[in-house]
Design a protein around this motif. Sequence first.
Motif, PDB file in Angstrom:
ATOM      1  N   PRO A  21      20.486  55.271  35.680  1.00 32.80           N
ATOM      2  CA  PRO A  21      19.651  54.910  34.533  1.00 32.80           C
ATOM      3  C   PRO A  21      18.254  54.459  34.953  1.00 32.80           C
ATOM      4  N   ALA A  22      17.259  54.854  34.144  1.00 36.16           N
ATOM      5  CA  ALA A  22      15.855  54.625  34.497  1.00 36.16           C
ATOM      6  C   ALA A  22      15.528  53.157  34.712  1.00 36.16           C
ATOM      7  N   ARG A  23      16.288  52.269  34.055  1.00 37.02           N
ATOM      8  CA  ARG A  23      15.926  50.856  34.203  1.00 37.02           C
ATOM      9  C   ARG A  23      16.114  50.346  35.634  1.00 37.02           C
ATOM     10  N   TYR A  24      16.858  51.090  36.459  1.00 37.13           N
ATOM     11  CA  TYR A  24      17.038  50.671  37.858  1.00 37.13           C
ATOM     12  C   TYR A  24      16.004  51.281  38.800  1.00 37.13           C
ATOM     13  N   ILE A  41      27.688  57.552  32.797  1.00 42.37           N
ATOM     14  CA  ILE A  41      28.741  58.488  32.378  1.00 42.37           C
ATOM     15  C   ILE A  41      30.122  58.007  32.801  1.00 42.37           C
ATOM     16  N   ASP A  42      30.189  57.189  33.864  1.00 39.07           N
ATOM     17  CA  ASP A  42      31.481  56.784  34.411  1.00 39.07           C
ATOM     18  C   ASP A  42      31.341  55.404  35.058  1.00 39.07           C
ATOM     19  N   LYS A  43      31.675  54.390  34.277  1.00 38.56           N
ATOM     20  CA  LYS A  43      31.473  53.019  34.771  1.00 38.56           C
ATOM     21  C   LYS A  43      32.380  52.685  35.949  1.00 38.56           C
TER      22      LYS A  43
ATOM     23  N   HIS B 364      10.557  48.778  29.441  1.00 37.36           N
ATOM     24  CA  HIS B 364      10.126  47.514  28.830  1.00 37.36           C
ATOM     25  C   HIS B 364       9.446  47.845  27.509  1.00 37.36           C
ATOM     26  N   MET B 365       8.953  46.832  26.812  1.00 39.44           N
ATOM     27  CA  MET B 365       8.203  47.026  25.561  1.00 39.44           C
ATOM     28  C   MET B 365       9.024  47.674  24.446  1.00 39.44           C
ATOM     29  N   GLY B 366      10.325  47.350  24.388  1.00 33.65           N
ATOM     30  CA  GLY B 366      11.102  47.910  23.289  1.00 33.65           C
ATOM     31  C   GLY B 366      12.422  48.507  23.733  1.00 33.65           C
ATOM     32  N   VAL B 367      13.152  47.722  24.547  1.00 30.27           N
ATOM     33  CA  VAL B 367      14.454  48.168  25.050  1.00 30.27           C
ATOM     34  C   VAL B 367      15.514  47.860  23.986  1.00 30.27           C
ATOM     35  N   LEU B 368      16.496  48.740  23.838  1.00 32.55           N
ATOM     36  CA  LEU B 368      17.494  48.597  22.772  1.00 32.55           C
ATOM     37  C   LEU B 368      18.739  47.823  23.211  1.00 32.55           C
ATOM     38  N   ALA B 369      19.304  47.047  22.267  1.00 31.51           N
ATOM     39  CA  ALA B 369      20.562  46.318  22.496  1.00 31.51           C
ATOM     40  C   ALA B 369      21.750  47.203  22.098  1.00 31.51           C
ATOM     41  N   ASP B 370      22.946  46.732  22.409  1.00 28.12           N
ATOM     42  CA  ASP B 370      24.199  47.405  22.007  1.00 28.12           C
ATOM     43  C   ASP B 370      24.180  47.732  20.528  1.00 28.12           C
ATOM     44  N   GLY B 371      24.539  48.947  20.188  1.00 26.93           N
ATOM     45  CA  GLY B 371      24.699  49.300  18.778  1.00 26.93           C
ATOM     46  C   GLY B 371      23.402  49.552  18.030  1.00 26.93           C
ATOM     47  N   GLU B 372      22.252  49.426  18.706  1.00 31.81           N
ATOM     48  CA  GLU B 372      20.989  49.648  17.995  1.00 31.81           C
ATOM     49  C   GLU B 372      20.594  51.121  18.005  1.00 31.81           C
ATOM     50  N   ARG B 373      19.800  51.451  16.972  1.00 29.79           N
ATOM     51  CA  ARG B 373      19.339  52.834  16.825  1.00 29.79           C
ATOM     52  C   ARG B 373      17.824  52.864  16.745  1.00 29.79           C
ATOM     53  N   ASN B 379      10.836  62.318  24.366  1.00 29.33           N
ATOM     54  CA  ASN B 379      11.413  63.640  24.626  1.00 29.33           C
ATOM     55  C   ASN B 379      12.883  63.641  25.053  1.00 29.33           C
ATOM     56  N   ARG B 380      13.461  62.465  25.301  1.00 31.79           N
ATOM     57  CA  ARG B 380      14.860  62.460  25.759  1.00 31.79           C
ATOM     58  C   ARG B 380      15.661  61.422  24.985  1.00 31.79           C
ATOM     59  N   ASN B 381      16.854  61.791  24.595  1.00 31.81           N
ATOM     60  CA  ASN B 381      17.729  60.857  23.877  1.00 31.81           C
ATOM     61  C   ASN B 381      19.085  60.754  24.559  1.00 31.81           C
ATOM     62  N   PHE B 382      19.061  60.841  25.894  1.00 28.83           N
ATOM     63  CA  PHE B 382      20.292  60.739  26.676  1.00 28.83           C
ATOM     64  C   PHE B 382      20.920  59.354  26.493  1.00 28.83           C
ATOM     65  N   VAL B 383      22.198  59.262  26.813  1.00 24.18           N
ATOM     66  CA  VAL B 383      22.907  57.980  26.740  1.00 24.18           C
ATOM     67  C   VAL B 383      22.139  56.924  27.560  1.00 24.18           C
ATOM     68  N   GLY B 384      21.820  55.809  26.929  1.00 25.06           N
ATOM     69  CA  GLY B 384      21.183  54.702  27.654  1.00 25.06           C
ATOM     70  C   GLY B 384      19.712  54.897  27.980  1.00 25.06           C
ATOM     71  N   ARG B 385      19.108  55.966  27.510  1.00 24.98           N
ATOM     72  CA  ARG B 385      17.722  56.262  27.882  1.00 24.98           C
ATOM     73  C   ARG B 385      16.759  55.124  27.499  1.00 24.98           C
ATOM     74  N   MET B 386      17.019  54.480  26.356  1.00 27.38           N
ATOM     75  CA  MET B 386      16.087  53.450  25.900  1.00 27.38           C
ATOM     76  C   MET B 386      16.683  52.049  26.028  1.00 27.38           C
ATOM     77  N   GLY B 387      17.760  51.915  26.780  1.00 24.44           N
ATOM     78  CA  GLY B 387      18.347  50.587  26.949  1.00 24.44           C
ATOM     79  C   GLY B 387      19.849  50.657  27.067  1.00 24.44           C
ATOM     80  N   SER B 388      20.544  49.869  26.223  1.00 27.46           N
ATOM     81  CA  SER B 388      22.000  49.773  26.306  1.00 27.46           C
ATOM     82  C   SER B 388      22.682  51.147  26.244  1.00 27.46           C
ATOM     83  N   LEU B 389      23.791  51.273  26.985  1.00 22.19           N
ATOM     84  CA  LEU B 389      24.564  52.519  26.954  1.00 22.19           C
ATOM     85  C   LEU B 389      25.181  52.737  25.580  1.00 22.19           C
ATOM     86  N   GLU B 390      25.231  51.658  24.795  1.00 25.12           N
ATOM     87  CA  GLU B 390      25.817  51.749  23.448  1.00 25.12           C
ATOM     88  C   GLU B 390      24.727  51.920  22.386  1.00 25.12           C
TER      89      GLU B 390
END
Lengths: 167, 418
Positions: A21-24, A41-43, B364-373, B379-390
């Motif tokens: 993940p980019a944050r790291y 993908i796999d914790k 930074h400047m707008g990282v998302l918490a669990d369950g947020e949308r 250009n990318r909406n991969f899992v966890g791209r903007m913060g929490s994996l959820e």
Amino acid sequence: MLLKGKVHKYGADVNTDAIIPARYLNVSEPAELAKHCMEGIDKDFVSTVKPGDIIMAITNFGCGSSREHAPLAIKAAGVSCIIAKTFARIFFRNAINIGLPLLECDEAVDKTKAGDILEIELASGKIKNLTGGMVFTAKPYPDFMAELIAAGGLIEYTKSRLVSRRI
Amino acid sequence: MTLAEKILASHTDKKKVSPGEFVTVRVDLILANDVTAPIAIKEFQRIGVDKVFDPKKVVMVPDHFVPNKDIASAEQAKLMRDFCYEQGIIYFEVGQMGIEHVLLPEQGLVLPGDVVIGADSHTCTYGALGTFATGMGSTDIAAAMATGDVWMKVPPTIKLVYHGGLGKWVGGKDLILYTIGDIGVDGALYSVMEFTGEAIDSLSIDGRFTIANMAIEAGAKAGIFRVDNKTQLYIKSRAKRPYRVYEPDSDAEYAQIIDYDVSNIEPQVALPHSPANTKPVSQVGDIEINQTVIGSCTNGRLEDLRLAARILKRRKVHPRVRCIIIPGSQQVYLDALTEGLIEIFIKAGAVVSTPTCGPCLGGHMGVLADGERCISTTNRNFVGRMGSLESEVYLSNPTVAAASAIAGRIVSPEEVVT
Ligand code: SF4
């Protein structure tokens, strides 16, 4: 070189944000990066991976960003090689450049299950599935790539190119 | 030869190149950023040369985690800055910088006919100007900094032809999301996407940057456009060195030709967690959002901010939504200020940030918490791209993002602008 390990299997389009993940990315030490390898993908990956293990995926493995941190994290986590049907192109270059072997083999991907033990002979591309008693052959590298790999990666290759330019 | 093949051939010792061939290509510009430069610098030092091949052809931009968000990122930025000073490399400090792919074209550093490589996957953005530009990793950049060239496998070209006029609120972002939705995230793997047709001709250069930017999201090595009057006009005031315009041959061979009639397409939204998971905005359903991001190397240019301002003017961001607007460069910021756009944003209840990649990569400047949308123009909406994996990211153009910020859920601009 003979590689041997257990298969960790994933689906199609595993992206580099899933790999690391980019944050790291505020660090670039491989050992630090390895602590978060495959986290998206796999914790459980980091706690179960053993030296020599093999990552297997379907198609377009490593898509997304150009971060070399992705193959570096995988290599530092102890993974000996990645097998997929296809790889994303930047990931492919990066992995070859840093000396993480990649193999393309449709049949191996179709017939291998997560947890199977594989033995791989890199030079010939022979992939033995010891669990299922099967043998597959990976696509050979194009000549140029084979040369790059034989030189020991891009940095070594570049060193020798610069030397020959000077003479 | 196709446009891409012509540019590549002109940067080799050959007259002609064909897809699949391995060639050594001279480069006109090499780019790295605060995330990729540290590894590139370490690898460069291993090669054993003291100086980069030409400091005027190497540029480094701190943009991902700047102004530095923590000590670790400050160390990375420092390593890069010190190297730039020592080598005399082109460098943009905070206060002059912008997001690299907004900044470089704006500064006239990338020009038609150039071969540009960057340690960032969205280097393909410059294809909008008729440049062959492609992303690579840090080690490739390290080697190129030493030698001034790079190995490449000549890619096949896919020609995409967009017919028809564009509907209201439909722009470059919608065309590229629509395309990726059709061909998939590996639909152009290892290939060049050449974008043509009257819908493309009608787009501004900003709109073309957005399209070229996301070529990588279809797996492409590069996205490319022919140079027209709009390109020439954009380049004229910016270019500080000569450049050459190439045209594809009339008998150029394409791996594939894809035709789209885009006269009836709606604004598109890519749902989590893939840029290929697209739907017309009217079919997205009732999706509440917590955050909107308008910015990035995809949609952080002046035209994007103007479009967002058209929607936000004299309206209010929904009280439960955080609307974050990030001009892509200091110049874009200044232009937006002069035009009164920043005032519109602040009056609407949006926050305006200094140029940075920031939330686009969950930095930074707008990282998302669990369950947020979040609905975002990135250009990318991969899992966890903007913060929490959820958390979840939806991708859209700036008008849909702005309208959704007002409504508190994903809507078409039509629902807000009545
Ligand atoms: S804005 Fe996002 S996609 Fe663009 S360079 Fe920055 S992190 Fe990458």
